[in-house]
Design a protein around this motif. Structure first.
Motif, PDB file in Angstrom:
ATOM      1  N   ILE A  26      -1.425   2.743   1.969  1.00 11.39           N
ATOM      2  CA  ILE A  26      -1.698   3.708   0.905  1.00 11.39           C
ATOM      3  C   ILE A  26      -1.748   5.123   1.489  1.00 11.39           C
ATOM      4  O   ILE A  26      -1.175   6.070   0.930  1.00 11.39           O
ATOM      5  CB  ILE A  26      -3.010   3.366   0.188  1.00 11.39           C
ATOM      6  N   ALA A  27      -2.428   5.258   2.614  1.00  7.41           N
ATOM      7  CA  ALA A  27      -2.532   6.564   3.258  1.00  7.41           C
ATOM      8  C   ALA A  27      -1.159   7.103   3.638  1.00  7.41           C
ATOM      9  O   ALA A  27      -0.856   8.280   3.398  1.00  7.41           O
ATOM     10  CB  ALA A  27      -3.436   6.461   4.489  1.00  7.41           C
ATOM     11  N   GLY A  86       0.803  -1.201   0.000  1.00  6.40           N
ATOM     12  CA  GLY A  86       0.000   0.000   0.000  1.00  6.40           C
ATOM     13  C   GLY A  86       0.841   1.257   0.000  1.00  6.40           C
ATOM     14  O   GLY A  86       0.555   2.217  -0.736  1.00  6.40           O
ATOM     15  N   LYS A  87       1.904   1.279   0.799  1.00  5.50           N
ATOM     16  CA  LYS A  87       2.755   2.470   0.866  1.00  5.50           C
ATOM     17  C   LYS A  87       3.439   2.728  -0.469  1.00  5.50           C
ATOM     18  O   LYS A  87       3.576   3.880  -0.906  1.00  5.50           O
ATOM     19  CB  LYS A  87       3.789   2.319   1.973  1.00  5.50           C
ATOM     20  N   GLU A  88       3.869   1.659  -1.140  1.00  2.60           N
ATOM     21  CA  GLU A  88       4.489   1.818  -2.458  1.00  2.60           C
ATOM     22  C   GLU A  88       3.503   2.450  -3.435  1.00  2.60           C
ATOM     23  O   GLU A  88       3.834   3.393  -4.162  1.00  2.60           O
ATOM     24  CB  GLU A  88       4.951   0.460  -2.963  1.00  2.60           C
ATOM     25  N   LEU A  89       2.262   1.931  -3.464  1.00  8.78           N
ATOM     26  CA  LEU A  89       1.249   2.483  -4.354  1.00  8.78           C
ATOM     27  C   LEU A  89       0.948   3.935  -3.986  1.00  8.78           C
ATOM     28  O   LEU A  89       0.886   4.817  -4.858  1.00  8.78           O
ATOM     29  CB  LEU A  89      -0.025   1.647  -4.274  1.00  8.78           C
ATOM     30  N   GLY A  90       0.747   4.186  -2.695  1.00  7.46           N
ATOM     31  CA  GLY A  90       0.401   5.533  -2.259  1.00  7.46           C
ATOM     32  C   GLY A  90       1.478   6.546  -2.585  1.00  7.46           C
ATOM     33  O   GLY A  90       1.188   7.692  -2.956  1.00  7.46           O
ATOM     34  N   THR A  91       2.732   6.134  -2.472  1.00 10.36           N
ATOM     35  CA  THR A  91       3.846   7.038  -2.752  1.00 10.36           C
ATOM     36  C   THR A  91       3.928   7.376  -4.232  1.00 10.36           C
ATOM     37  O   THR A  91       4.073   8.545  -4.622  1.00 10.36           O
ATOM     38  CB  THR A  91       5.172   6.400  -2.286  1.00 10.36           C
ATOM     39  N   LEU A  92       3.812   6.357  -5.072  1.00 11.11           N
ATOM     40  CA  LEU A  92       4.032   6.555  -6.500  1.00 11.11           C
ATOM     41  C   LEU A  92       2.783   7.018  -7.249  1.00 11.11           C
ATOM     42  O   LEU A  92       2.894   7.529  -8.374  1.00 11.11           O
ATOM     43  CB  LEU A  92       4.577   5.263  -7.118  1.00 11.11           C
ATOM     44  N   ARG A  93       1.622   6.857  -6.642  1.00 11.01           N
ATOM     45  CA  ARG A  93       0.376   7.312  -7.270  1.00 11.01           C
ATOM     46  C   ARG A  93      -0.309   8.389  -6.428  1.00 11.01           C
ATOM     47  O   ARG A  93      -1.521   8.592  -6.495  1.00 11.01           O
ATOM     48  CB  ARG A  93      -0.579   6.122  -7.470  1.00 11.01           C
TER      49      ARG A  93
END
Length: 355
Positions: A74-75, A17-24
């Motif tokens: 993600i947050a 989630g953190k990877e997605l949240g950072t890059l998107r």
């Protein structure tokens, strides 16, 4: 025109989630803003939206802790509070709590031709035109060796998709008298857990039955050997299998006779019945092994014909403007999505995105 894609490299839910949240991050923030505007126009206050987002996160954590962890990740990556990402995932529940209405929404067709041939599927995905930039295509591995590919919205854990276990899902919203503001497990998380964990229609239905919900939807699960529309509402879950002819089609009204007694589209969105009749009348073309032929069979515009392919009325407020944002077919043998950005009236052989 194509939708943005993202392939996760992380297995751990929070890290993924953190990877997605950072890059998107930018897309997730824009999607949250778009939904905040939609909720406000539909009559919700910011305090209500926050409370509903927090409640959805609590229910999610009770039902699927690892998915709540992914939302928190993600947050963290996007610089948001977990409840804000929860709001994006619980947008169906929040709209049900507001009792939002409007004309529009999706149409799905599945045909199982038999004799070992793969299912032929297609759906239109209609949504509010100010959110047309929200979708993305996401590939992830919830566990090593099990790949999920989903058409979803930035920050939402899943929607329409396929997995490498041979199962795919289509997704249509429903409305029922039992829908309420007592926020339950978001239906988008049910779709994600099905993609993560199910290899059969029976397993998909079992996952749906395990969740306590506050809003209605239908998840059509498809495998090489069978398909069923899993109608989900607070009043219960019903499984509608394909007919003896291998055909299974669904729009935005309940097909189960018991659940249909609480149907809300009958007065609020009557075009769902005309769209369903259009699908039935074009079953032969929808049975084609060519996804372009299937998409073109969905081509029908209102007001003179069934509005399967929707275009927004710019004179209306944002909560009453509907657009066919995507046309999607599932390729189960390849565990891939065929995605066209826009409605069937714009489809050509060259406009498909394979993911």
């Amino acid at each position: 025109m194509t939708f943005p894609t993202f392939t996760s490299t992380q297995i751990d839910p929070r890290a993924r989630g953190k990877e997605l949240g950072t890059l998107r991050r930018r897309a997730i923030l824009a999607n949250l803003t778009g939904y905040s505007d939609l909720f406000a126009v539909a009559g919700a206050t910011p305090a209500q939206v926050r409370a509903w987002g927090e409640r959805a996160l609590e229910r999610s954590a009770d039902w699927a802790p690892h998915l709540a962890e992914e939302i928190a990740g993600i947050a963290a990556g996007a610089g948001l509070e977990p409840w804000q990402v929860s709001v994006v995932n619980a947008r169906t529940e929040i709209l049900a709590a507001i009792d939002a209405t409007g004309e529009g929404e999706c149409s799905t067709s599945v045909v199982l031709p038999g004799s070992g041939r793969p299912p032929r599927t297609v759906q239109t995905w209609d949504w509010h035109d100010h959110l047309r930039d929200a979708p993305m295509l996401w590939e992830l591995e919830p566990r090593p060796g099990h790949v999920v590919r989903t058409f979803t919205e930035a920050g939402a854990l899943a929607k329409i998709g396929v997995n490498t276990a041979g199962l795919g899902v289509h997704f249509n919203i429903l409305r029922h008298d039992s829908d309420s503001a007592d926020i339950g497990v978001p239906v988008h998380l049910i779709a994600r857990r099905i993609l993560d964990d199910a290899a059969t229609v029976e397993e998909a239905a079992g996952i749906a039955r395990s969740a306590t919900v506050s809003a209605s939807t239908v998840i059509t699960a498809v495998t090489a050997s069978g398909a069923a529309s899993i109608e989900i509402s607070p009043a219960g879950v019903s499984v509608i299998p394909q007919g003896e002819d291998g055909v299974l089609q669904h729009c935005n009204h309940f097909l189960d006779p018991a659940l249909a007694k609480g149907e809300r589209h009958a007065t609020d969105r009557p075009s769902t019945y005309a769209r369903f009749q259009h699908l039935r009348a074009h079953t032969e073309a929808l049975s084609s092994d060519d996804h372009t032929t299937r998409a073109l069979a969905m081509l029908s515009h209102g007001p003179d014909d069934a509005p399967v392919c929707a275009h927004p009325d710019q004179t209306q407020p944002i909560n009453q403007r509907w657009e066919t944002v995507a046309t999607i077919a599932l390729d189960l043998p390849a565990a891939r999505l065929r995605v066209h950005q826009g409605g069937p009236c714009q489809v050509t052989e060259a406009t498909w995105q394979t993911f």
